[in-house]
Design an enzyme around this catalytic site. Structure first.
Site, short mmCIF file in Angstrom:
data_model
loop_
_atom_site.label_atom_id
_atom_site.label_comp_id
_atom_site.label_asym_id
_atom_site.label_seq_id
_atom_site.Cartn_x
_atom_site.Cartn_y
_atom_site.Cartn_z
N ASN A 261 8.77 -11.01 7.18
CA ASN A 261 7.69 -10.88 8.15
C ASN A 261 6.31 -10.82 7.52
O ASN A 261 5.31 -11.08 8.20
CB ASN A 261 7.93 -9.62 8.99
CG ASN A 261 6.75 -9.24 9.83
OD1 ASN A 261 6.41 -9.90 10.80
ND2 ASN A 261 6.09 -8.14 9.45
N ASN B 196 0.85 -1.18 0.00
CA ASN B 196 0.00 0.00 0.00
C ASN B 196 0.89 1.24 0.00
O ASN B 196 1.57 1.52 0.99
CB ASN B 196 -0.92 -0.01 1.23
CG ASN B 196 -1.91 1.13 1.25
OD1 ASN B 196 -1.53 2.30 1.17
ND2 ASN B 196 -3.20 0.80 1.36
N VAL C 96 -1.04 -11.93 18.38
CA VAL C 96 -0.62 -10.53 18.56
C VAL C 96 -1.69 -9.64 17.94
O VAL C 96 -2.10 -9.86 16.79
CB VAL C 96 0.74 -10.27 17.89
CG1 VAL C 96 1.21 -8.85 18.17
CG2 VAL C 96 1.77 -11.28 18.35
N LYS D 193 2.90 -21.90 8.33
CA LYS D 193 3.85 -21.58 9.40
C LYS D 193 4.66 -22.80 9.81
O LYS D 193 5.85 -22.68 10.17
CB LYS D 193 3.11 -20.97 10.59
CG LYS D 193 2.40 -19.65 10.26
CD LYS D 193 3.36 -18.60 9.69
CE LYS D 193 2.68 -17.26 9.49
NZ LYS D 193 3.60 -16.20 9.00
N TYR E 259 -3.31 -21.62 7.19
CA TYR E 259 -2.34 -20.70 7.82
C TYR E 259 -1.34 -21.49 8.65
O TYR E 259 -0.12 -21.28 8.56
CB TYR E 259 -3.10 -19.70 8.68
CG TYR E 259 -2.21 -18.78 9.50
CD1 TYR E 259 -1.75 -17.58 8.98
CD2 TYR E 259 -1.84 -19.12 10.81
CE1 TYR E 259 -0.94 -16.74 9.74
CE2 TYR E 259 -1.04 -18.29 11.56
CZ TYR E 259 -0.59 -17.11 11.02
OH TYR E 259 0.22 -16.29 11.77
N THR F 62 -2.75 -7.08 15.89
CA THR F 62 -2.24 -6.22 14.84
C THR F 62 -3.39 -5.87 13.89
O THR F 62 -4.46 -6.48 13.95
CB THR F 62 -1.12 -6.93 14.03
OG1 THR F 62 -1.72 -7.94 13.19
CG2 THR F 62 -0.10 -7.56 14.95
#
Length: 278
Positions: free
Chosen positions: A83, A36, A192, A163, A159, A194
């Site tokens: 990341n 973005n 987390v 990982k 997901y 976010t």
């Protein structure tokens, strides 16, 4: 001379927090990648010595152009943080029509979470090798995995699979690259809070298990800046061992997670061959 960092998914969340910590520590030239433009430029403008580059990490050519641009400008690379990642919103268990071919499941996250991380790692290693001798021996590649890569996750199995794959990837490349002076590790945070996680996903978890971003950032910075690390159980990982590590981060602490044990001599021999040790 400033050390040079490149962070994917660096415009918000964990990536931005690590970029901010590096910026505050001084002596770093930071490059953050996101998809973005406006968000990325705004993020970079809030940090010292930070530039933004737009790229989709699942598109190798876009990512490669950023690495080449950064390297030509800085002529070195010291730290890469793979990341970038997205959560899973496809319900792999959803009931489908009782006749006909079920619709194709959405697996786009694999392009970002898995392919993008491997592309990032591959490019990082090549530009680490091209860096001057002054950078060698102290270079670091860090990947973001998850608690979902250490344990099964019925809530988001695709997901979780991505990982799990990243942890296996780090453990597979870490020993060889450490011999070249490149330290490769992965962090495995719990949940987390976010911008990537919507309220629906967060609602599955009690508020008291949500991990502050600062706790994850602190561990990430240790893997880059410290020569040896002692985890919250008192397990010391020395400089010679600080590679191929999976580090589980909770709200209570962080822990080095061993790979499964070798159960017999035949398995040991097989693994030695797999790793090129025989």
């Amino acid at each position: 001379m400033s050390r040079v960092a490149l962070i994917t998914g660096g415009t918000s969340g964990i990536g931005f927090s690590v970029a901010e910590a590096l910026s505050k520590s001084g002596n770093w030239q930071i490059n953050i990648i996101g998809n973005n433009e406006a968000k990325g430029q705004n993020a970079a403008a809030t940090l010292l010595n930070t530039s933004f580059y737009k790229a989709n990490v699942s598109e190798y050519e876009e990512l490669a152009i950023v690495f080449e641009t950064v390297f030509k400008k800085a002529e070195r690379l010291d730290f890469v943080f793979a990341n970038a990642g997205i959560p899973e919103y496809t319900d792999i268990f959803a009931n489908q029509p009782s006749s006909g071919v079920p619709p194709k499941p959405g697996l786009d996250l694999l392009g970002i979470n898995l392919n993008g991380s491997i592309y990032t790692s591959y490019l990082a290693v090549n530009y680490f090798r091209r860096s001057p001798e002054s950078a060698k021996g102290n270079q670091s590649l860090l990947l973001t995995a998850s608690i979902g890569g250490l344990y099964p996750c019925m809530l988001s199995p695709v997901y979780s699979s991505s990982k799990h794959a990243l942890i296996g990837f780090v453990r597979s490349i870490g020993d060889r690259l450490f011999k070249e002076g490149i330290r490769v590790n992965t962090i495995c945070p719990g949940v987390v809070k976010t911008p990537l996680l919507n309220d629906q996903l967060l609602s599955y978890f009690p508020a008291d298990v949500l991990i502050p971003i600062e706790a994850v950032t602190e561990v990430a910075m240790k893997t880059v800046l410290e020569d040896s690390i002692k985890d919250s159980r008192g397990v010391l990982v020395t400089a010679e061992e600080l590679h191929s590590q999976a580090i589980h981060i909770t709200g209570k602490g962080f822990y080095f997670i061993d790979q499964p044990p070798i159960n017999d001599e035949e398995a040991q021999t097989t693994w030695d061959c797999m790793m090129g040790w025989r």
